[in-house]
Design a protein around this motif. Structure first.
Motif, PDB file in Angstrom:
ATOM      1  N   VAL A   1       0.845  -1.195   0.000  1.00  0.00           N
ATOM      2  CA  VAL A   1       0.000   0.000   0.000  1.00  0.00           C
ATOM      3  C   VAL A   1       0.877   1.240   0.000  1.00  0.00           C
ATOM      4  O   VAL A   1       2.061   1.189   0.368  1.00  0.00           O
ATOM      5  N   ASP A   2       0.298   2.343  -0.433  1.00  0.00           N
ATOM      6  CA  ASP A   2       0.964   3.635  -0.309  1.00  0.00           C
ATOM      7  C   ASP A   2      -0.058   4.675   0.146  1.00  0.00           C
ATOM      8  O   ASP A   2      -1.190   4.325   0.508  1.00  0.00           O
ATOM      9  N   HIS A   3       0.313   5.937   0.110  1.00  0.00           N
ATOM     10  CA  HIS A   3      -0.555   6.985   0.655  1.00  0.00           C
ATOM     11  C   HIS A   3      -1.807   7.203  -0.191  1.00  0.00           C
ATOM     12  O   HIS A   3      -2.742   7.876   0.250  1.00  0.00           O
ATOM     13  N   LEU A   4      -1.859   6.628  -1.401  1.00  0.00           N
ATOM     14  CA  LEU A   4      -3.027   6.797  -2.267  1.00  0.00           C
ATOM     15  C   LEU A   4      -4.065   5.696  -2.067  1.00  0.00           C
ATOM     16  O   LEU A   4      -5.151   5.772  -2.624  1.00  0.00           O
ATOM     17  N   CYS A   5      -3.728   4.679  -1.289  1.00  0.00           N
ATOM     18  CA  CYS A   5      -4.614   3.527  -1.129  1.00  0.00           C
ATOM     19  C   CYS A   5      -5.695   3.805  -0.077  1.00  0.00           C
ATOM     20  O   CYS A   5      -5.390   4.209   1.043  1.00  0.00           O
ATOM     21  N   ASP A   6      -6.931   3.562  -0.462  1.00  0.00           N
ATOM     22  CA  ASP A   6      -8.061   3.715   0.451  1.00  0.00           C
ATOM     23  C   ASP A   6      -8.519   2.359   0.952  1.00  0.00           C
ATOM     24  O   ASP A   6      -8.306   1.328   0.294  1.00  0.00           O
ATOM     25  N   GLN A   7      -9.165   2.357   2.095  1.00  0.00           N
ATOM     26  CA  GLN A   7      -9.735   1.127   2.664  1.00  0.00           C
ATOM     27  C   GLN A   7     -11.186   1.368   3.062  1.00  0.00           C
ATOM     28  O   GLN A   7     -11.533   2.459   3.534  1.00  0.00           O
ATOM     29  N   LEU A   8     -12.006   0.362   2.866  1.00  0.00           N
ATOM     30  CA  LEU A   8     -13.416   0.433   3.254  1.00  0.00           C
ATOM     31  C   LEU A   8     -13.765  -0.819   4.036  1.00  0.00           C
ATOM     32  O   LEU A   8     -13.623  -1.941   3.538  1.00  0.00           O
ATOM     33  N   PHE A   9     -14.205  -0.638   5.285  1.00  0.00           N
ATOM     34  CA  PHE A   9     -14.626  -1.770   6.101  1.00  0.00           C
ATOM     35  C   PHE A   9     -16.131  -1.943   5.986  1.00  0.00           C
ATOM     36  O   PHE A   9     -16.894  -0.984   6.118  1.00  0.00           O
ATOM     37  N   VAL A  10     -16.554  -3.180   5.747  1.00  0.00           N
ATOM     38  CA  VAL A  10     -17.976  -3.493   5.598  1.00  0.00           C
ATOM     39  C   VAL A  10     -18.355  -4.516   6.668  1.00  0.00           C
ATOM     40  O   VAL A  10     -17.786  -5.616   6.706  1.00  0.00           O
ATOM     41  N   PRO A  11     -19.282  -4.192   7.554  1.00  0.00           N
ATOM     42  CA  PRO A  11     -19.657  -5.136   8.606  1.00  0.00           C
ATOM     43  C   PRO A  11     -20.404  -6.343   8.053  1.00  0.00           C
ATOM     44  O   PRO A  11     -20.977  -6.297   6.963  1.00  0.00           O
ATOM     45  N   GLY A  12     -20.377  -7.410   8.797  1.00  0.00           N
ATOM     46  CA  GLY A  12     -21.055  -8.641   8.412  1.00  0.00           C
ATOM     47  C   GLY A  12     -20.634  -9.752   9.339  1.00  0.00           C
ATOM     48  O   GLY A  12     -20.069  -9.514  10.413  1.00  0.00           O
ATOM     49  N   ALA A  13     -20.884 -10.978   8.918  1.00  0.00           N
ATOM     50  CA  ALA A  13     -20.506 -12.136   9.729  1.00  0.00           C
ATOM     51  C   ALA A  13     -19.008 -12.363   9.616  1.00  0.00           C
ATOM     52  O   ALA A  13     -18.462 -12.435   8.515  1.00  0.00           O
ATOM     53  N   VAL A  14     -18.342 -12.461  10.759  1.00  0.00           N
ATOM     54  CA  VAL A  14     -16.907 -12.759  10.768  1.00  0.00           C
ATOM     55  C   VAL A  14     -16.746 -14.276  10.649  1.00  0.00           C
ATOM     56  O   VAL A  14     -17.393 -15.041  11.367  1.00  0.00           O
ATOM     57  N   ILE A  15     -15.897 -14.689   9.729  1.00  0.00           N
ATOM     58  CA  ILE A  15     -15.753 -16.107   9.426  1.00  0.00           C
ATOM     59  C   ILE A  15     -15.099 -16.848  10.595  1.00  0.00           C
ATOM     60  O   ILE A  15     -14.025 -16.463  11.069  1.00  0.00           O
ATOM     61  N   ALA A  16     -15.761 -17.923  11.015  1.00  0.00           N
ATOM     62  CA  ALA A  16     -15.189 -18.833  12.013  1.00  0.00           C
ATOM     63  C   ALA A  16     -14.471 -19.942  11.250  1.00  0.00           C
ATOM     64  O   ALA A  16     -15.115 -20.752  10.581  1.00  0.00           O
ATOM     65  N   PRO A  17     -13.149 -19.986  11.273  1.00  0.00           N
ATOM     66  CA  PRO A  17     -12.391 -20.888  10.394  1.00  0.00           C
ATOM     67  C   PRO A  17     -12.801 -22.357  10.467  1.00  0.00           C
ATOM     68  O   PRO A  17     -13.056 -22.987   9.433  1.00  0.00           O
ATOM     69  N   LYS A  18     -12.843 -22.911  11.675  1.00  0.00           N
ATOM     70  CA  LYS A  18     -13.152 -24.334  11.795  1.00  0.00           C
ATOM     71  C   LYS A  18     -14.551 -24.651  11.289  1.00  0.00           C
ATOM     72  O   LYS A  18     -14.765 -25.659  10.604  1.00  0.00           O
ATOM     73  N   ALA A  19     -15.512 -23.780  11.618  1.00  0.00           N
ATOM     74  CA  ALA A  19     -16.883 -24.004  11.159  1.00  0.00           C
ATOM     75  C   ALA A  19     -16.970 -23.915   9.643  1.00  0.00           C
ATOM     76  O   ALA A  19     -17.674 -24.701   8.991  1.00  0.00           O
ATOM     77  N   LYS A  20     -16.253 -22.942   9.043  1.00  0.00           N
ATOM     78  CA  LYS A  20     -16.278 -22.775   7.594  1.00  0.00           C
ATOM     79  C   LYS A  20     -15.647 -23.968   6.895  1.00  0.00           C
ATOM     80  O   LYS A  20     -16.159 -24.448   5.877  1.00  0.00           O
ATOM     81  N   ILE A  21     -14.550 -24.460   7.435  1.00  0.00           N
ATOM     82  CA  ILE A  21     -13.900 -25.625   6.839  1.00  0.00           C
ATOM     83  C   ILE A  21     -14.793 -26.854   6.938  1.00  0.00           C
ATOM     84  O   ILE A  21     -14.931 -27.624   5.986  1.00  0.00           O
TER      85      ILE A  21
END
Length: 213
Positions: A121-141
């Motif tokens: 990344v550099d100073h021109l890079c933007d980020q956008l956080f979008v809420p939702g369900a956070v993945i539970a690794p073991k359950a997803k696998i």
């Protein structure tokens, strides 16, 4: 952001993994707290970011959409899926593969599924956080244990899906072009038989006419 403050004017490499010595080589890697998938941009940068965002929203996952850079300095788009717990190398590989399949987005960066993969990344890079369900690794696998058994997620590194092969019956025309038609099944079978007999030297004519005429 703190990394960029330490190196103003220079792209900084970001990782959502933990390292024993701050070195992004496999022997120093300990665990990851997010799955990071980077995609090459062809044309409009917003287009691929929006496609990734829309698919992640449809899946219901919390995610971060980021502008990013390849190692060569080319603009890329990255989607980050936070996890409820740290994952091992094997879990990371499986989750990355499954998420690439679920996103279905082509032009993935080379090495996208590697647990050591870094984004820049550099100073021109933007980020956008979008809420939702956070993945539970073991359950997803466990949930996807029997899914995508024959998948090859590296196909998403291509520019797009492979073109389908279309077999179209030939169009037969009269010499003056007034009439055109597609042969029916019986006519196709007869033409195939004539071709086979001709290939082994059988005379197909009677008084100068094909037997099928």
């Amino acid at each position: 952001m703190s990394q960029m403050q330490n190196h103003p004017g220079e792209p900084a490499a970001w990782s959502f993994s933990e390292w024993t010595r701050g070195n992004n080589t496999a022997e120093y890697w300990r665990a990851a707290t997010a799955i990071v998938l980077e995609y090459r941009i062809n044309g409009d940068a917003a287009e691929i970011g929006l496609a990734l965002h829309d698919r992640a929203v449809a899946l219901g996952y919390a995610h971060i959409i980021m502008d990013s850079l390849s190692r060569q300095g080319d603009r890329t788009a990255t989607i980050v899926f936070p996890l409820t717990e740290r994952v091992t190398k094997e879990q990371y590989a499986r989750l990355a593969s499954v998420l690439m399949e679920e996103l279905g987005q082509y032009r993935a960066a080379s090495g996208n599924m590697a647990f050591t993969h870094l984004i820049h990344v550099d100073h021109l890079c933007d980020q956008l956080f979008v809420p939702g369900a956070v993945i539970a690794p073991k359950a997803k696998i466990n949930e996807t244990e029997k899914a995508y058994q024959n998948m090859d997620p590296r196909r998403f590194e291509a520019g797009g899906p492979a073109a389908a092969v279309h077999l179209v019956a030939p169009i037969l025309t009269s010499h003056d072009g007034l009439f055109e038609w597609t042969p029916n099944a019986s006519e196709i079978a007869q033409m195939d038989a004539n071709a086979l007999l001709a290939s082994i030297g059988v005379d197909l004519t009677a008084n100068g006419q094909l037997l099928s005429e």
